[in-house]
Design an enzyme around this catalytic site. Sequence first.
Site, mmCIF file in Angstrom:
data_model
loop_
_atom_site.group_PDB
_atom_site.id
_atom_site.type_symbol
_atom_site.label_atom_id
_atom_site.label_comp_id
_atom_site.label_asym_id
_atom_site.label_seq_id
_atom_site.Cartn_x
_atom_site.Cartn_y
_atom_site.Cartn_z
ATOM 1 N N THR A 105 2.586 44.137 -51.054
ATOM 2 C CA THR A 105 3.467 44.970 -50.391
ATOM 3 C C THR A 105 3.996 45.907 -51.568
ATOM 4 O O THR A 105 4.718 47.257 -51.013
ATOM 5 C CB THR A 105 4.518 43.815 -49.717
ATOM 6 O OG1 THR A 105 3.939 42.913 -48.736
ATOM 7 C CG2 THR A 105 5.826 44.826 -48.388
ATOM 8 N N LYS A 114 6.959 50.550 -40.387
ATOM 9 C CA LYS A 114 5.457 51.567 -39.697
ATOM 10 C C LYS A 114 5.487 52.267 -38.189
ATOM 11 O O LYS A 114 6.291 52.049 -37.812
ATOM 12 C CB LYS A 114 5.146 50.173 -39.792
ATOM 13 C CG LYS A 114 4.910 48.877 -41.213
ATOM 14 C CD LYS A 114 3.519 48.107 -40.855
ATOM 15 C CE LYS A 114 3.360 47.374 -42.267
ATOM 16 N NZ LYS A 114 1.958 46.061 -42.040
ATOM 17 N N ARG A 151 6.990 28.326 -47.195
ATOM 18 C CA ARG A 151 7.042 29.628 -45.778
ATOM 19 C C ARG A 151 6.093 29.552 -45.120
ATOM 20 O O ARG A 151 5.773 30.256 -44.653
ATOM 21 C CB ARG A 151 5.513 31.146 -46.837
ATOM 22 C CG ARG A 151 6.779 31.986 -47.755
ATOM 23 C CD ARG A 151 5.857 32.885 -48.821
ATOM 24 N NE ARG A 151 4.913 32.070 -49.932
ATOM 25 C CZ ARG A 151 4.434 32.686 -50.797
ATOM 26 N NH1 ARG A 151 3.799 34.218 -50.719
ATOM 27 N NH2 ARG A 151 4.244 32.302 -51.840
#
Length: 285
Positions: free
Chosen positions: A219, A185, A91
Amino acid sequence: MIIGCSASQKLAASVADLLDEPLCPVETRKFPDGERYIRVKEEVEGEVTVVQSTGYPQDENLMELLFMIENLKDLGADYVRAAIPYFGYGRQERRFKSGEAVSAKIVAHLLEAAGADEIVTVNLHENCLSEFFRVPVRELSAMPLIAEHISFLDDPVIIAPDKGALGHAREVSDILGCECDYMEKVRISPEVVETRVSDLDVEGKDAVVVDDIISTGGTIVNAAGILGKCGASSITVCCVHPVLVEDALLKIFSAGVERVIATDTLKSDVSEISVAPLIADVMKD
């Protein structure tokens, strides 16, 4: 020859069973001061596949893998395939802040320096990771296995918890022939941002949230709360890599999720799906 290091011994055994090949016995342990000891207990020659995920504890698992790869080359292996189902440090593929180390790139260089001739991995978090290697990289997808595992659902709708996971969700939905959407969003006002399902009506349907990695669960908890408010009849969560930091599973189930399903790239209480067939198929080529 197939070797399973400490983090993936059961998975390596499953691969060996599928291929009807012996699993090479190895000894791995720590000295009292914490340093790693490894020993391969059989003669080594030809092609060897080492199976080792590099999840927590990342440094220990990575060091064991590096030791094993170089040791195999020293012992006479002509070709060492590193099967890394979960690629730790994946990541950090770029500098988010000035001065940061690009960890994924460094790990790639270490694996090559140890002598890896090929890398096999499952659903890298970022596609660009393969570009850090000069040796061949084969990235496998566990999404077909996930799709098969949830095919019992009567009226599923596949949901990506954010736009970045939409590719994974679409892969599953295409196989099942069902609808797919993602959480987006939307700015309601200068002060208020609302997260909601982009276009799809999930009321009365079996919502399946699909992502590659679940770490803290934040999440997923957010997605589950929204899907519950939108009237989903059930909420299932699927992921490839169940990192599941601390009480992530507890938080997810507390948010109204009915079931959590993951693969065995990492050991967890929800690792129901084995990626052994994916790795075995690569070795048949």
